[in-house]
Design an enzyme around this catalytic site. Structure first.
Site: not given
Length: 321
Positions: A144, A146, A227, A251, A275
Site C-alpha cells: 500500500g 506505506i 499490526r 511500532d 505505535h
C-alpha cells in the site's frame, strides 16, 4: 441538510476548508474522548474514528471517513448498518511511516540503539561490524502507500527491492521484483530487510510465525509498522534470543500496549516504539487526512459516491482498487 460530525483535531483553517466544501451542511466539532452518543446518532457523515460501540446507534449515518489507514475494526458485522460508505486515510501516512522505517533500518543496521544504551551506562565500547543498505535486498510485504514509499526510499539508497502483495499487478518502478504472497517462503531467505505494513485480517494473523522467522536470512532485520498480530510474538522472542536475526524494529505489538513485564522488551536486538510512527506527530500527515476528507466530501455531496477515494471492502478490510 447533511449533518457532519468532525472528531479529528481540526484548526480554524481546516474548518474553513471543510465548510467551504459543504456550504449546505451543518457541521459539529468534538474530540473523540468527548463525543457523545447523541452526536453520533444524529450524524449523516462522520470524519474521524469514533468508538465502534457508538456506531451501532448511528441510525442516520451514510458515510464515515476514518483518520486511520487500518479499518478492520469497522468492517466487523453489526458495526455499520448496510449501505454505509467506509473510507480510510490511505495515502496520508506513507511519508511519515516510510521515513520512520528508513530510520529504524539504519538504527538496527548500524547498531545505533546499542551505542545509545552504552551511552546511558557511560560505556565507551566498540560494537563491531555493521552492514550497508547499499547492496542489500529489501523484501516489502504489503504494498500500500506505506510499503510502497518505504520500497522507493530503500531502492534510492541502493537496495534491491522485492515486493509481495495479495493479488497480481503491474510492477512499479520502485520494485525490482514483484510476487504474490504464495511465493513468500522462497523470498524470505533472500532478504536483508523484511518489512511488514499489513492490516489485521484472518490471512495476516501470525503471517510471520516461527517457521517463517527461521526462513529469514541469518542476521537479517525485521520491521513491522502495520499490526502487531502479523508476527507471532512468542516465536519472535525465541528467535531473537537464539541470535538468528540481526535485529527487529516494531511500532506495533501483540499484545498492545505491550505489558511492562513482557519478555519482548528485553529481547536481544529489539527496538520498540509505542505505535507512534503515524499518528499526527508529522503535521503533513494530518494535512493529508484533511485533504482526503475534503475531496471525498466534495464527491459525496456531488452525488459521485462511486468515485470517492479509499473505499474499504468490508470482506477483506483492504481499500478497494
Amino acid at each position: 441538510m447533511n449533518r457532519i460530525l468532525v472528531v479529528i483535531p481540526v484548526e480554524e483553517k481546516h474548518k474553513r476548508y471543510l465548510e467551504d466544501l459543504g456550504k449546505s451542511c451543518q457541521f459539529e466539532y468534538a474530540r473523540v474522548k468527548n463525543v457523545t452518543e447523541e452526536q453520533v446518532r444524529r450524524a449523516d457523515i462522520i470524519i474521524g474514528n469514533v468508538s465502534t460501540a457508538m456506531l451501532k446507534e448511528a441510525e442516520c449515518l451514510q458515510w464515515i471517513q476514518l483518520n486511520s489507514a487500518g479499518a478492520d475494526a469497522y468492517c466487523k458485522p453489526g458495526i455499520l448498518k448496510d449501505g454505509v460508505i467506509l473510507t480510510n486515510a490511505t495515502g496520508a501516512y506513507g511519508l511519515a511511516i516510510s521515513e520512520y522505517m528508513v530510520g529504524m533500518s539504519f538504527m538496527l543496521q548500524n547498531k545505533l540503539y546499542q551505542y545509545y544504551r552504552n551511552q546511558m551506562g557511560h560505556e565507551w565500547k566498540d560494537m563491531g561490524k555493521v552492514t550497508s543498505v547499499y547492496g542489500s535486498t529489501t523484501l516489502v510485504i504489503g504494498l500500500g502507500d506505506i510499503g510502497g514509499e518505504y520500497a522507493a526510499r530503500m531502492k534510492a539508497l541502493g537496495s534491491y527491492t522485492i515486493g509481495v502483495k495479495r493479488t497480481p499487478g503491474e510492477k512499479p518502478e520502485y520494485l525490482d521484483e514483484l510476487y504474490t504472497t504464495e511465493r513468500l517462503d522462497e523470498l524470505l531467505p533472500r532478504a536483508d530487510f523484511v518489512s511488514l505494513s499489513l492490516p489485521n485480517t484472518p490471512n495476516t494473523i501470525h503471517l510471520m510465525d516461527e517457521r517463517r522467522l527461521r526462513l529469514m536470512k541469518p542476521g537479517a532485520f525485521l520491521l513491522n509498522v502495520g499490526r502487531g498480530s502479523a508476527i507471532d510474538t512468542d516465536a519472535l522472542c525465541k528467535v531473537l534470543e537464539e541470535g538468528h536475526l540481526g535485529g527487529c524494529g516494531v511500532d506495533v505489538t501483540d499484545p498492545e500496549p505491550l505489558p511492562a513485564d513482557h519478555p519482548l522488551w528485553d529481547a536481544p536486538g529489539m527496538v520498540i516504539t509505542p505505535h507512534i510512527s503515524g499518528n499526527y506527530h508529522l503535521q503533513e500527515t494530518f494535512e493529508r487526512i484533511v485533504r482526503i476528507a475534503g475531496r471525498n466530501l466534495e464527491k459525496f455531496l456531488a452525488g459521485q459516491k462511486a468515485e470517492m477515494e479509499n473505499q474499504v471492502d468490508f470482506q477483506t478490510g483492504y481499500r478497494r482498487k
